[in-house]
Motif scaffolding. Structure first.
Motif, PDB file in Angstrom:
ATOM      1  N   ILE A 207       7.775  10.126   2.115  1.00 62.55           N
ATOM      2  CA  ILE A 207       6.521   9.398   2.003  1.00 62.55           C
ATOM      3  C   ILE A 207       6.702   7.884   1.896  1.00 62.55           C
ATOM      4  O   ILE A 207       5.834   7.104   2.287  1.00 62.55           O
ATOM      5  N   ASN A 208       7.846   7.424   1.358  1.00 68.83           N
ATOM      6  CA  ASN A 208       8.046   5.989   1.173  1.00 68.83           C
ATOM      7  C   ASN A 208       8.819   5.331   2.305  1.00 68.83           C
ATOM      8  O   ASN A 208       9.066   4.125   2.273  1.00 68.83           O
TER       9      ASN A 208
ATOM     10  N   ILE B 261      -3.902  -3.858   3.501  1.00 68.20           N
ATOM     11  CA  ILE B 261      -3.051  -3.291   2.450  1.00 68.20           C
ATOM     12  C   ILE B 261      -1.582  -3.501   2.791  1.00 68.20           C
ATOM     13  O   ILE B 261      -0.768  -3.858   1.933  1.00 68.20           O
ATOM     14  N   GLY B 262      -1.236  -3.293   4.076  1.00 65.83           N
ATOM     15  CA  GLY B 262       0.139  -3.513   4.509  1.00 65.83           C
ATOM     16  C   GLY B 262       0.568  -4.960   4.341  1.00 65.83           C
ATOM     17  O   GLY B 262       1.700  -5.237   3.928  1.00 65.83           O
ATOM     18  N   TYR B 263      -0.337  -5.881   4.634  1.00 58.16           N
ATOM     19  CA  TYR B 263      -0.032  -7.311   4.476  1.00 58.16           C
ATOM     20  C   TYR B 263       0.151  -7.656   3.002  1.00 58.16           C
ATOM     21  O   TYR B 263       1.054  -8.419   2.632  1.00 58.16           O
TER      22      TYR B 263
ATOM     23  N   THR C 270       3.632  -9.097  -1.517  1.00 64.61           N
ATOM     24  CA  THR C 270       4.021  -8.816  -2.902  1.00 64.61           C
ATOM     25  C   THR C 270       5.363  -8.089  -3.016  1.00 64.61           C
ATOM     26  O   THR C 270       5.884  -7.921  -4.124  1.00 64.61           O
ATOM     27  N   GLY C 271       5.891  -7.636  -1.882  1.00 56.81           N
ATOM     28  CA  GLY C 271       7.159  -6.916  -1.909  1.00 56.81           C
ATOM     29  C   GLY C 271       7.033  -5.474  -2.348  1.00 56.81           C
ATOM     30  O   GLY C 271       8.027  -4.842  -2.709  1.00 56.81           O
ATOM     31  N   ARG C 272       5.833  -4.931  -2.281  1.00 53.41           N
ATOM     32  CA  ARG C 272       5.615  -3.540  -2.689  1.00 53.41           C
ATOM     33  C   ARG C 272       5.606  -2.623  -1.467  1.00 53.41           C
ATOM     34  O   ARG C 272       5.166  -3.013  -0.389  1.00 53.41           O
ATOM     35  N   ASN C 273       6.089  -1.420  -1.668  1.00 54.00           N
ATOM     36  CA  ASN C 273       6.182  -0.455  -0.580  1.00 54.00           C
ATOM     37  C   ASN C 273       4.800   0.160  -0.325  1.00 54.00           C
ATOM     38  O   ASN C 273       4.228   0.817  -1.189  1.00 54.00           O
TER      39      ASN C 273
END
Length: 213
Positions: free
Chosen positions: A108-109, A44-46, A51-54
């Motif tokens: 959280i982010n 998920i982290g990869y 995708t550039g999503r946090n």
């Protein structure tokens, strides 16, 4: 490059553990569960990186989960009432701390460097206690007969190095973003060492199981 190598080592560790999962009993059932969850979280982290999503929220959830599984690993290995109670208290306390950290401190982010550092201290103490207990034993065993030795060595090296690296991430992300990339590369090297030693631990555990058959 280092990230891909780390993910390859993690995947190799997972595949070996899956293939020999029936031999991974006792304390190693917790480590097996951790490897499976870690692979999913890193995937998920990869995906978030590509995708550039946090995806930091996933790691906020993963941190107390990882600690709970590793504390259960140590509790299962020592198998005493006092150690089991200590493990349960530390798991609950750390989970509460992670929740407070995610909601009110680092948010959280953001990168959960504070909870990572606290976890590192706890796991360093667990690993140090393992080596202290090993030192007290009269029987001399070859390290091939001690699968936990490899796991605790990996934890000790990784958590000691990562404690200083991850503890600085949020600060450096605001002041020196370029340095963060270099720190992550060092962290990838530590992860490669960690999961390589986990794999050796699995191999020793499987060999230990087969020798009893």
């Amino acid at each position: 490059m280092l990230l891909n190598l780390y993910l390859a080592v993690l995947t190799g560790c997972l595949l070996y553990a899956l293939w020999h999962r029936r031999a991974l009993n006792g304390s190693f059932k917790w480590l097996f569960a951790l490897i499976c969850i870690t692979w999913i979280v890193e995937a998920i982290g990869y995906w978030g990186l590509v995708t550039g999503r946090n995806s930091n929220i996933v790691f906020h959830i993963f941190q107390p989960t990882e600690y709970a599984l590793l504390a259960s690993f140590f509790a299962s290995y020592f198998a005493t009432t006092r150690i089991t109670q200590l493990a349960h208290v530390s798991i609950i306390s750390f989970a509460i701390f992670c929740l407070i950290d995610a909601l009110f401190i680092e948010k959280i982010n953001a990168i959960n460097s504070l909870s990572f550092s606290v976890e590192a201290i706890l796991l360093i103490l667990w690993s140090a206690y393992y080596f202290y207990d090993l030192y007290k034993q009269d029987e001399v065993l070859h390290i091939r007969q001690l699968p936990e030795f490899w796991v605790c060595t990996g934890i000790l090296f990784f958590q000691t190095g990562a404690f200083f690296l991850m503890g600085l991430l949020n600060y450096l992300a605001r002041t020196s973003p370029d340095v963060v990339t270099k720190l992550y590369n060092i962290n990838h090297l530590l992860n490669i060492l960690l999961y390589s030693l986990y794999t050796i631990g699995f191999v020793c555990k499987v060999g230990q199981k087969e020798s009893l058959l």
